[in-house]
Design a protein around this motif. Structure first.
Motif, PDB file in Angstrom:
ATOM      1  N   ARG B 234      -3.020  51.475  64.584  1.00 37.28           N
ATOM      2  CA  ARG B 234      -3.145  52.277  63.533  1.00 37.28           C
ATOM      3  C   ARG B 234      -2.008  52.587  62.357  1.00 37.28           C
ATOM      4  NH1 ARG B 234      -4.189  56.894  64.864  1.00 37.28           N
ATOM      5  NH2 ARG B 234      -5.536  57.692  63.607  1.00 37.28           N
ATOM      6  N   HIS B 235      -2.282  52.452  61.126  1.00 37.95           N
ATOM      7  CA  HIS B 235      -1.361  52.815  59.983  1.00 37.95           C
ATOM      8  C   HIS B 235       0.016  51.962  60.275  1.00 37.95           C
ATOM      9  CE1 HIS B 235      -3.916  56.010  58.320  1.00 37.95           C
ATOM     10  NE2 HIS B 235      -4.233  56.148  59.479  1.00 37.95           N
ATOM     11  N   SER B 236       0.074  50.989  60.912  1.00 38.04           N
ATOM     12  CA  SER B 236       1.296  50.313  61.337  1.00 38.04           C
ATOM     13  C   SER B 236       1.300  48.973  60.684  1.00 38.04           C
ATOM     14  CB  SER B 236       1.299  50.301  62.973  1.00 38.04           C
ATOM     15  OG  SER B 236       1.403  51.520  63.349  1.00 38.04           O
ATOM     16  N   LEU B 237       0.313  48.203  60.686  1.00 38.88           N
ATOM     17  CA  LEU B 237       0.706  46.971  60.134  1.00 38.88           C
ATOM     18  C   LEU B 237       1.159  47.139  58.719  1.00 38.88           C
ATOM     19  CD1 LEU B 237      -2.718  44.953  60.902  1.00 38.88           C
ATOM     20  CD2 LEU B 237      -0.388  44.626  61.617  1.00 38.88           C
ATOM     21  N   GLN B 238       1.013  48.176  58.046  1.00 38.20           N
ATOM     22  CA  GLN B 238       1.481  48.365  56.510  1.00 38.20           C
ATOM     23  C   GLN B 238       2.670  48.860  56.262  1.00 38.20           C
ATOM     24  OE1 GLN B 238      -1.509  51.606  55.611  1.00 38.20           O
ATOM     25  NE2 GLN B 238      -0.013  53.145  56.035  1.00 38.20           N
ATOM     26  N   VAL B 297       1.935  49.235  51.533  1.00 41.42           N
ATOM     27  CA  VAL B 297       0.990  50.488  51.977  1.00 41.42           C
ATOM     28  C   VAL B 297      -0.318  50.325  50.887  1.00 41.42           C
ATOM     29  CG1 VAL B 297       2.579  52.184  52.649  1.00 41.42           C
ATOM     30  CG2 VAL B 297       1.923  51.908  50.246  1.00 41.42           C
ATOM     31  N   GLU B 298      -0.354  48.902  50.538  1.00 42.66           N
ATOM     32  CA  GLU B 298      -1.820  48.663  49.741  1.00 42.66           C
ATOM     33  C   GLU B 298      -2.547  47.602  50.798  1.00 42.66           C
ATOM     34  OE1 GLU B 298      -1.365  50.940  47.324  1.00 42.66           O
ATOM     35  OE2 GLU B 298      -2.224  49.401  45.988  1.00 42.66           O
ATOM     36  N   LEU B 299      -2.178  47.588  52.166  1.00 40.44           N
ATOM     37  CA  LEU B 299      -2.802  46.578  52.821  1.00 40.44           C
ATOM     38  C   LEU B 299      -4.217  46.665  53.385  1.00 40.44           C
ATOM     39  CD1 LEU B 299      -0.748  45.079  55.540  1.00 40.44           C
ATOM     40  CD2 LEU B 299      -3.096  45.498  56.055  1.00 40.44           C
ATOM     41  N   GLY B 300      -4.948  48.001  53.252  1.00 34.73           N
ATOM     42  CA  GLY B 300      -6.021  48.260  53.784  1.00 34.73           C
ATOM     43  C   GLY B 300      -7.034  47.213  53.404  1.00 34.73           C
ATOM     44  N   PRO B 301      -7.504  47.148  52.199  1.00 37.58           N
ATOM     45  CA  PRO B 301      -8.611  45.930  51.804  1.00 37.58           C
ATOM     46  C   PRO B 301      -8.003  44.571  52.073  1.00 37.58           C
ATOM     47  CG  PRO B 301      -8.058  47.346  49.723  1.00 37.58           C
ATOM     48  CD  PRO B 301      -6.877  47.761  51.073  1.00 37.58           C
ATOM     49  N   ALA B 379      -9.426  66.464  46.458  1.00 32.17           N
ATOM     50  CA  ALA B 379      -8.492  65.500  46.922  1.00 32.17           C
ATOM     51  C   ALA B 379      -8.749  64.411  48.052  1.00 32.17           C
ATOM     52  CB  ALA B 379      -7.177  66.316  47.244  1.00 32.17           C
ATOM     53  N   GLY B 380      -8.339  63.294  47.717  1.00 35.90           N
ATOM     54  CA  GLY B 380      -8.771  62.106  48.819  1.00 35.90           C
ATOM     55  C   GLY B 380      -7.778  61.276  48.973  1.00 35.90           C
ATOM     56  N   TRP B 381      -7.763  60.714  50.331  1.00 32.55           N
ATOM     57  CA  TRP B 381      -6.682  59.943  51.003  1.00 32.55           C
ATOM     58  C   TRP B 381      -7.599  58.772  51.580  1.00 32.55           C
ATOM     59  CZ3 TRP B 381      -4.606  61.059  56.473  1.00 32.55           C
ATOM     60  CH2 TRP B 381      -3.654  59.899  56.646  1.00 32.55           C
ATOM     61  N   PRO B 382      -7.815  57.509  50.907  1.00 34.57           N
ATOM     62  CA  PRO B 382      -8.567  56.457  51.474  1.00 34.57           C
ATOM     63  C   PRO B 382      -8.068  55.408  52.549  1.00 34.57           C
ATOM     64  CG  PRO B 382      -7.613  55.833  49.380  1.00 34.57           C
ATOM     65  CD  PRO B 382      -7.150  57.208  49.700  1.00 34.57           C
ATOM     66  N   ILE B 383      -8.784  55.246  53.444  1.00 38.31           N
ATOM     67  CA  ILE B 383      -8.240  54.616  54.776  1.00 38.31           C
ATOM     68  C   ILE B 383      -9.210  53.282  55.142  1.00 38.31           C
ATOM     69  CG2 ILE B 383      -7.560  54.441  57.077  1.00 38.31           C
ATOM     70  CD1 ILE B 383      -6.861  57.455  56.714  1.00 38.31           C
ATOM     71  N   TRP B 384      -8.857  52.399  55.256  1.00 36.45           N
ATOM     72  CA  TRP B 384      -9.519  51.193  55.713  1.00 36.45           C
ATOM     73  C   TRP B 384      -9.554  50.973  56.948  1.00 36.45           C
ATOM     74  CZ3 TRP B 384      -8.337  51.820  50.873  1.00 36.45           C
ATOM     75  CH2 TRP B 384      -9.321  51.372  49.908  1.00 36.45           C
ATOM     76  N   ALA B 385     -10.810  50.925  57.991  1.00 37.49           N
ATOM     77  CA  ALA B 385     -10.625  50.711  59.278  1.00 37.49           C
ATOM     78  C   ALA B 385     -11.179  49.306  59.735  1.00 37.49           C
ATOM     79  CB  ALA B 385     -11.540  51.738  60.121  1.00 37.49           C
ATOM     80  N   ALA B 386     -10.690  48.382  60.265  1.00 36.09           N
ATOM     81  CA  ALA B 386     -11.384  46.965  60.505  1.00 36.09           C
ATOM     82  C   ALA B 386     -10.931  46.529  61.790  1.00 36.09           C
ATOM     83  CB  ALA B 386     -10.564  46.103  59.586  1.00 36.09           C
TER      84      ALA B 386
END
Lengths: 172, 392
Positions: B234-238, B297-301, B379-386
């Motif tokens: 989690r949150h590490s590839l980025q 840190v744009e990796l999500g999508p 206020a938002g912080w978007p996250i992609w789960a895959a």
């Protein structure tokens, strides 16, 4: 050392795992050293602070001991390997049948691990020997794994190498 | 003795471009003859390089004395005839015995030196492994967990599974998963000794002894192949400069039929109202700042593409938004404050940004906090789960 002196120390070690095998079967495949050391290491390391790295270290040391027995053991009888724990230390007791002529060799090999020139002897072996002899392997365990090694000869024709490995302290 | 088994357990390679000879896997031969091909490769490598030859043993999991003596013999012989050549043995801080073992060669021939491969080799790790970040990591996990506890089952998380949490940080996610899903086994790996010490301390405080916290390099793990039903990262590839390398390792340790679950951000999509323009400008700059330190840190999508390229099938992707309306808005604000301190206070300074840029950069974070705490703000912080399945 007589038995009365030895027992209190032995009692402090908790048994973890033991394996026994016909020596002839053990000697039938070199891969047994790798397989047994990897399996036992994984089993006894599960509740160490860093199980994966402890297992890697322990497997490395145990494999060398098993290789010593593979190269120097005779096929009649049984090989037995028991692992105990006392605090940050594991004790391996490796018992295997050994030709009578080899007993003095092991006495001297174990004795060399305690001498003041052990490191110089080890460096000399790396520098000049074509392949590591069994006594150099024991030296390597003392130097790279801080192993404390002694020999028990209570039940001929087998001998028992008793190796204390303070790996938890090294790993963590 | 089966030499084919031995050959399958290890790899030896020489890359002439980087003048690097590498050994990986388990090398436990009965005699040096069984590794003659690899020894010849090393001799040829020595004949074909100038200046320095790197001996990469970072991925060497096991090596017996027979193999060590044989390879050492080749190196020491070369030292005696090639005084023009240096040998740099690159070991891993994870596999401690390699450093000890190869370190002896320097005592015999000073031409052989040992370098320990560690977090300093990763461009941005010093920022993310900063211990001052620990309290805020707990808050972040608390906020994302509200979403992930319902997301994880959709990606295959089930009780009794063997699970690995790679780049586990302070270990709080592993604790939460253990409580919610009762996996049969949890291994939690990280490259920060400080984070792991914290994780072990917390687990011990809760009387939890069955999470196997381990120090390791996620790109070169000691963990064996095909071991885990569910691998999380989690949150590490980025924040890793080679996410494909890391993903390859996650694939390797996952069982066929098992799944690898990753979460990543797209920082430029952080948002807030009011003061949206200032907020948007700052988070666009966050993405550029991380890019400067070789982190995406744009990796999500992009998760779908990365998973597909790594060989996974049945890929699932979804996104969720952590907001100031999830629980206490002050938690959200605290996270943004921590980001401001690290991104503007440390990373931008390290990049050499001028004070006026840093002030504007900080303002966006402050506006994000303003939006989070505003009675009518959002206020938002978007996250992609895959996740992807390793094919059977």
């Amino acid at each position: 050392m007589n038995l009365a002196e030895k027992e209190p120390v032995e009692a402090a070690f908790e048994p973890l795992l033991q394996f026994e095998m016909e020596m002839g079967a053990f000697l039938s495949d070199w891969q047994h050293c790798d397989q047994v050391s990897s399996f036992m290491a994984r089993m006894i390391s599960h509740n160490r602070t860093d199980p994966v790295r402890h297992s890697n270290f322990f497997s490395s040391a145990l494999n060398e001991l098993l290789e010593v027995s593979f190269r120097g053991g005779s096929p009649d009888g049984q090989i037995g390997c028991a692992v105990y724990r006392q605090g940050a230390k594991e004790r391996v007791k490796l018992t295997f049948p050994c030709p009578p002529g080899q007993r003095q060799f092991y006495r001297e090999a174990v004795s060399k691990t305690r001498r003041g020139n052990a490191y110089a002897r080890y460096l000399d072996a790396i520098s000049t020997d074509l392949a590591p002899s069994r006594d150099v392997v024991l030296l390597e365990l003392a130097i790279n794994f801080d192993a404390d090694i002694r020999l028990e000869e209570s039940d001929p024709p087998s001998i028992t190498l008793v190796v204390d490995l303070p790996l938890e302290g090294i790993v963590s | 003795m089966s030499t084919s088994n031995l050959a399958a357990q290890f790899q030896a390679d020489f890359d002439p471009n980087s003048q690097e000879f590498s050994l990986a896997g388990v090398i436990r031969p009965h005699s040096a003859d069984e590794i003659a091909t690899s020894l010849s490769m090393l001799r040829e490598a020595i004949d074909n390089v100038r200046g320095v030859l790197y001996i990469n043993v970072k991925r060497l999991v096991q090596m017996n004395n027979t193999a060590f003596h044989a390879f050492a013999r080749v190196l020491l012989d070369a030292c005696r005839v090639r005084s023009d050549l240096r040998f740099v043995v690159v070991t891993s801080s994870v596999v401690g015995w390699t450093e000890r073992m190869f370190g002896h060669l320097n005592r015999i021939e000073p031409q052989v030196t040992v370098e320990v491969y560690d977090s300093k080799f990763y461009p941005g790790q010093s920022f993310v492994e900063n211990t001052s970040f620990i309290p805020i990591l707990r808050t972040q996990t608390k906020m994302t967990w509200r979403h992930e506890r319902t997301i994880l089952p959709r990606h295959g998380m089930r009780p009794g599974m063997a699970m690995a949490d790679i780049c586990c940080g302070i270990g709080d996610f592993a604790l939460l998963v253990r409580k919610e899903f009762q996996p049969g086994r949890i291994v939690a790996l990280d490259h920060s000794r400080a984070s792991l010490a914290y994780a072990r301390d917390v687990a011990a405080g809760f009387g939890i002894a069955d999470i196997e916290y381990t120090y390791g390099d996620a790109s070169e793990m000691l963990l064996e192949d095909n071991q885990f039903d569910f691998v999380t990262c989690r949150h590490s590839l980025q924040i890793f400069n080679q996410p494909d390398v890391l993903l390859k390792e996650l694939y390797r340790i996952c069982k066929p039929g098992g799944r690898v679950y990753i979460t990543n951000e797209k920082n430029s999509h952080c948002l807030g109202e009011p003061r949206s323009k200032s907020i948007q400008w700052t988070y666009n700059e966050v993405a550029k700042l991380f890019s400067h330190f070789e982190m995406d840190v744009e990796l999500g999508p992009k998760s779908r593409r990365y998973l597909a390229d790594a060989g996974f099938d049945d890929i699932l992707v979804e996104s969720f938004m952590v907001t100031n309306l999830d629980g206490d808005p002050q938690d959200f604000a605290d996270v943004i404050t921590a980001w401001e301190n690290v991104y503007a206070g440390e990373m931008a300074v390290k990049r050499g940004d001028p004070p006026e840029f840093i002030e504007r950069f900080r303002q966006g974070f402050r506006d994000h906090i303003f939006a989070a705490l505003h009675p009518k703000g959002y206020a938002g912080w978007p996250i992609w789960a895959a996740s992807g399945r390793k094919p059977l």
